[in-house]
Design an enzyme around this catalytic site. Structure first.
Site, PDB file in Angstrom:
ATOM      1  N   ASP A 155       0.561  -1.294  -0.014  1.00 30.75           N
ATOM      2  CA  ASP A 155       0.007   0.078  -0.050  1.00 30.75           C
ATOM      3  C   ASP A 155       0.785   1.261  -0.083  1.00 30.75           C
ATOM      4  O   ASP A 155       0.423   2.317  -0.454  1.00 30.75           O
ATOM      5  CB  ASP A 155      -0.954  -0.136   1.158  1.00 30.75           C
ATOM      6  CG  ASP A 155      -2.435  -0.947   1.011  1.00 30.75           C
ATOM      7  OD1 ASP A 155      -2.515  -1.033  -0.268  1.00 30.75           O
ATOM      8  OD2 ASP A 155      -2.746  -1.374   2.020  1.00 30.75           O
ATOM      9  N   GLU A 158       2.539   1.227  -3.516  1.00 33.23           N
ATOM     10  CA  GLU A 158       1.619   1.143  -4.842  1.00 33.23           C
ATOM     11  C   GLU A 158       0.785   2.364  -4.880  1.00 33.23           C
ATOM     12  O   GLU A 158       0.231   2.826  -5.932  1.00 33.23           O
ATOM     13  CB  GLU A 158       0.968  -0.050  -4.757  1.00 33.23           C
ATOM     14  CG  GLU A 158       1.858  -1.229  -5.207  1.00 33.23           C
ATOM     15  CD  GLU A 158       1.084  -2.721  -4.998  1.00 33.23           C
ATOM     16  OE1 GLU A 158       0.265  -2.539  -4.389  1.00 33.23           O
ATOM     17  OE2 GLU A 158       1.895  -3.562  -5.616  1.00 33.23           O
ATOM     18  N   TYR A 243      -9.513  -0.006   3.457  1.00 29.71           N
ATOM     19  CA  TYR A 243      -9.059  -0.129   4.862  1.00 29.71           C
ATOM     20  C   TYR A 243      -8.633   1.131   5.245  1.00 29.71           C
ATOM     21  O   TYR A 243      -8.210   2.130   4.728  1.00 29.71           O
ATOM     22  CB  TYR A 243      -7.851  -1.036   4.760  1.00 29.71           C
ATOM     23  CG  TYR A 243      -8.288  -2.420   5.588  1.00 29.71           C
ATOM     24  CD1 TYR A 243      -8.622  -3.442   5.068  1.00 29.71           C
ATOM     25  CD2 TYR A 243      -8.126  -2.478   7.020  1.00 29.71           C
ATOM     26  CE1 TYR A 243      -8.690  -4.644   5.826  1.00 29.71           C
ATOM     27  CE2 TYR A 243      -8.355  -3.542   7.999  1.00 29.71           C
ATOM     28  CZ  TYR A 243      -8.812  -4.512   7.083  1.00 29.71           C
ATOM     29  OH  TYR A 243      -8.970  -5.974   7.789  1.00 29.71           O
ATOM     30  N   HIS A 302      -1.930  -8.213   7.613  1.00 34.21           N
ATOM     31  CA  HIS A 302      -1.588  -6.808   7.259  1.00 34.21           C
ATOM     32  C   HIS A 302      -0.153  -7.036   8.104  1.00 34.21           C
ATOM     33  O   HIS A 302      -0.051  -7.041   9.417  1.00 34.21           O
ATOM     34  CB  HIS A 302      -2.283  -5.851   8.320  1.00 34.21           C
ATOM     35  CG  HIS A 302      -3.817  -6.022   7.905  1.00 34.21           C
ATOM     36  ND1 HIS A 302      -4.328  -4.864   7.031  1.00 34.21           N
ATOM     37  CD2 HIS A 302      -4.599  -6.927   8.159  1.00 34.21           C
ATOM     38  CE1 HIS A 302      -5.929  -5.263   6.997  1.00 34.21           C
ATOM     39  NE2 HIS A 302      -6.034  -6.462   7.624  1.00 34.21           N
ATOM     40  N   ASP A 309      15.496   4.564  11.958  1.00 32.87           N
ATOM     41  CA  ASP A 309      17.131   4.938  11.774  1.00 32.87           C
ATOM     42  C   ASP A 309      17.446   5.518  13.311  1.00 32.87           C
ATOM     43  O   ASP A 309      17.246   6.790  13.548  1.00 32.87           O
ATOM     44  CB  ASP A 309      17.063   6.054  10.780  1.00 32.87           C
ATOM     45  CG  ASP A 309      18.762   6.193  10.473  1.00 32.87           C
ATOM     46  OD1 ASP A 309      19.415   5.809  11.359  1.00 32.87           O
ATOM     47  OD2 ASP A 309      18.898   6.980   9.471  1.00 32.87           O
ATOM     48  N   ASP A 311      19.750   6.804  15.932  1.00 28.76           N
ATOM     49  CA  ASP A 311      20.764   7.372  16.196  1.00 28.76           C
ATOM     50  C   ASP A 311      21.094   7.709  17.416  1.00 28.76           C
ATOM     51  O   ASP A 311      20.806   8.900  17.924  1.00 28.76           O
ATOM     52  CB  ASP A 311      21.134   8.763  15.229  1.00 28.76           C
ATOM     53  CG  ASP A 311      21.217   8.298  13.875  1.00 28.76           C
ATOM     54  OD1 ASP A 311      21.291   7.341  13.421  1.00 28.76           O
ATOM     55  OD2 ASP A 311      21.474   9.443  12.972  1.00 28.76           O
ATOM     56  N   ASP A 433      26.793   3.264  11.486  1.00 32.15           N
ATOM     57  CA  ASP A 433      25.302   4.016  11.186  1.00 32.15           C
ATOM     58  C   ASP A 433      24.210   2.997  10.981  1.00 32.15           C
ATOM     59  O   ASP A 433      24.430   2.620   9.966  1.00 32.15           O
ATOM     60  CB  ASP A 433      25.404   5.072  10.322  1.00 32.15           C
ATOM     61  CG  ASP A 433      24.140   6.180  10.200  1.00 32.15           C
ATOM     62  OD1 ASP A 433      23.436   5.753  10.852  1.00 32.15           O
ATOM     63  OD2 ASP A 433      24.273   7.161   9.509  1.00 32.15           O
ATOM     64  N   ILE A 434      23.366   2.780  11.692  1.00 37.14           N
ATOM     65  CA  ILE A 434      22.415   1.425  11.383  1.00 37.14           C
ATOM     66  C   ILE A 434      21.068   1.767  11.345  1.00 37.14           C
ATOM     67  O   ILE A 434      20.627   2.887  11.970  1.00 37.14           O
ATOM     68  CB  ILE A 434      22.975   0.077  12.122  1.00 37.14           C
ATOM     69  CG1 ILE A 434      22.620   0.719  13.754  1.00 37.14           C
ATOM     70  CG2 ILE A 434      24.190  -0.363  12.049  1.00 37.14           C
ATOM     71  CD1 ILE A 434      22.756  -0.566  14.743  1.00 37.14           C
TER      72      ILE A 434
END
Ligand SMILES: *[C@@H]1O[C@H](CO)[C@@H](O)[C@H](O)[C@H]1NC(C)=O
Ligand SMILES: *[C@@H]1O[C@H](CO)[C@@H](O)[C@H](O)[C@H]1NC(C)=O
Ligand SMILES: *[C@@H]1O[C@H](CO)[C@@H](O)[C@H](O)[C@H]1NC(C)=O
Ligand SMILES: [Cu+2]
Length: 494
Positions: A155, A158, A243, A302, A309, A311, A433-434
């Site tokens: 969703d 697209e 939905y 669902h 991210d 940090d 940095d993950i």
């Protein structure tokens, strides 16, 4: 034997192309009864349902001195010890970024700054999360039949969770004390379009306790301390076709962030000749339960994969620890105890190491809530495209091109640019940095109550400080007293 002429070869070639071009057809599986519309109206002004419960009086919370948050430049939110940025996004719906939390125990000389009410606040803002958002929303339907097998939606990629977010319904989607933010998007012709009241911000007080202790061992001291739990919620709701999903980012003063997705709206249903389960006899409808006369609610999942991210104290040198509580046996005779729980910790070195169902990083923990893992085979075409749901937790090396777990271009994708593919590169994630990815979800087995509109079902996860603060960061907060509030007495006690 005639030599194959160029003409024949090219005829073969174009025949093959024609075959490809005609690889689509119309299927007529006969008549499917159209269910009657009776009982499907859900609009309050139109339906005429007898009222079967006592009225709940109108409700809202009071903030006699106004809200405690500020929104600067339209997007920068300052509340209690938090500062973060919120924005409407075409694909992700709502993005929270640059979230920092003030820590009174990290004070450096001259670090006091003036915020909000010209009162000095102690401590430094510390980075927690660079950016967090729902990166994909995967809804595979579980009907392999010819007319339904292709129904598996991505969703966010697209459709886009942003343009599908209609204005929030005042007083009902968000409480009266909410502040609203508009979304601004580019329309197909390049013009800007404004989606009014798309995001709301409000302080929530649900009558819960932030922390408490009564001292029972020293009764003469009469120590009874308790604090109300007040949180700040950023919310948006999107209606992706049938939905509706509500996304909440809830900030607590103790440093915790809770992310909740609540699903409501309409089921995607299928017509069936059966009016009653007795008509089915020994057969079972493969695709789902009968939820009304001649209506089957097709089973589906669902699965919402969040890009987180984190940090913690800055972008660099973040690692992901997996913490396993393991049962240990006590050697016979060493202790009256026979067993105990030992916490084993190990640092995930590479991306494949961090493909686990659960994990606890140092600094902030991810605390899973209600969730579901996709039960489709990994080689099933929808699951190849939705491969980011193969694990509940992933950790990848930060890469600015890897934002959306299903890939940059998901429409008719083949799954060659998913989180699974990136993670299989197995880059080093220790001291880096993950990015943390978490999948929240529901297996939806429809029932009669889901029709015509389903009551909200919610699932959440938490990002909880773990050894981030030196000690409980909310000890210093003042309690509230009767004199601080407008007069309001429960009827039963007046
Ligand atoms: C259900 O379908 C049957 C045909 O299989 C039809 O006779 C009946 O009227 C339908 N009932 C409803 C409530 O739509
Ligand atoms: C990151 O860790 C390396 C050693 O692993 C160290 O040299 C460097 O100073 C650290 N950087 C920060 C910003 O803490
Ligand atoms: C960054 O991501 C893109 C897309 O997945 C990939 O092509 C590229 O190689 C990645 N770069 C690194 C350094 O991993
Ligand atoms: Cu559902």
């Amino acid at each position: 034997m005639a030599e194959p002429s160029l003409a024949r070869l090219s005829a073969l070639f174009f025949g093959f192309l024609l075959l490809l071009a005609t690889y689509s057809w119309i299927v007529d599986k006969g008549m499917v009864p159209i269910p009657k519309a009776a009982g499907t109206e859900y609009r309050y002004n139109v339906q005429n349902k007898p009222i079967h419960m006592d009225r709940i009086n109108p409700i809202s919370i009071e903030q006699p001195e106004g809200p405690s948050f500020l929104v600067e430049d339209g997007h920068l939110v300052k509340w209690a010890n938090w500062v973060f940025h919120v924005k409407a996004d075409h694909r992700a719906g709502m993005i929270i970024s640059q979230a920092t939390v003030r820590d009174s125990e990290t004070e450096k000389p001259n670090s006091r700054i003036l915020i909000f009410t010209n009162v000095e606040r102690a401590g430094e803002p510390r980075s927690v999360m660079y950016k967090g958002f729902p990166s994909e929303l995967f809804v595979p339907y579980m009907d392999p039949g010819e007319l339904w097998y292709y129904k598996s939606y991505l969703d966010a990629g697209e459709i886009g969770l942003g343009p599908a977010a209609m204005p929030l319904v005042l007083l009902n989607d968000c409480p009266r004390n909410a502040y609203y933010i508009d979304g601004v998007f580019a329309s197909p012709d390049g013009k800007a379009i404004v989606q009014p009241n798309m995001i709301c911000l409000f302080e929530r007080y649900a009558g819960d306790v932030s922390w408490r202790h009564s001292e029972i061992l020293i009764p003469s001291a009469d120590i009874r301390e308790s604090r109300p739990k007040v949180t700040l919620v950023a919310r948006m709701a999107t209606s992706v076709g049938n939905y509706d999903y509500t996304f909440d980012w809830e900030f607590q003063t103790d440093g915790l962030i809770r992310v909740t997705v609540a699903a409501s709206g309409m089921l995607m249903v299928k017509g069936t000749p059966y009016e009653n389960v007795d008509d089915l006899g020994d057969k079972q409808d493969e695709s789902g339960p009968l939820i009304s006369e001649n209506v089957t609610g097709v089973v589906h999942d669902h699965l919402i994969t969040f890009h987180l991210d984190m940090d913690i104290d800055g972008p660099m040198n973040n690692s992901f620890d997996k913490v396993h509580p393991e049962k240990q046996r006590v050697p016979t005779g060493k202790s009256p105890r026979k067993s105990y729980l030992k916490v084993k910790k190990y640092v995930a070195k590479t991306e494949k190491d961090a493909q686990s169902r659960l994990g606890n990083p140092a600094g902030y923990r991810i605390i899973p809530g209600g969730n579901a893992v996709s039960l489709l085979d990994h080689d099933d075409p929808p699951q190849i495209r939705g491969a980011f749901s193969n694990n509940q937790i992933w950790v990848t090396r930060y890469n600015r091109s890897e934002q959306f777990a299903g890939g940059v271009l998901v429409y008719q994708s083949h799954g060659d640019d998913t989180l699974q593919v990136w993670s299989d590169r197995d880059r080093s994630i220790e001291n880096n940095d993950i990015v943390l990815w978490y999948t929240l979800g529901f297996h939806h087995i429809p029932c009669q109550e889901d029709y015509p509109v389903m009551p909200t079902v919610a699932a959440s996860f938490e990002l909880k400080p773990a050894n981030f603060f030196e000690s409980n960061p909310v000890i210093g907060v003042a309690p509230i007293f009767e004199k601080d509030l407008p007069v309001c007495r429960p009827f039963a006690s007046s």
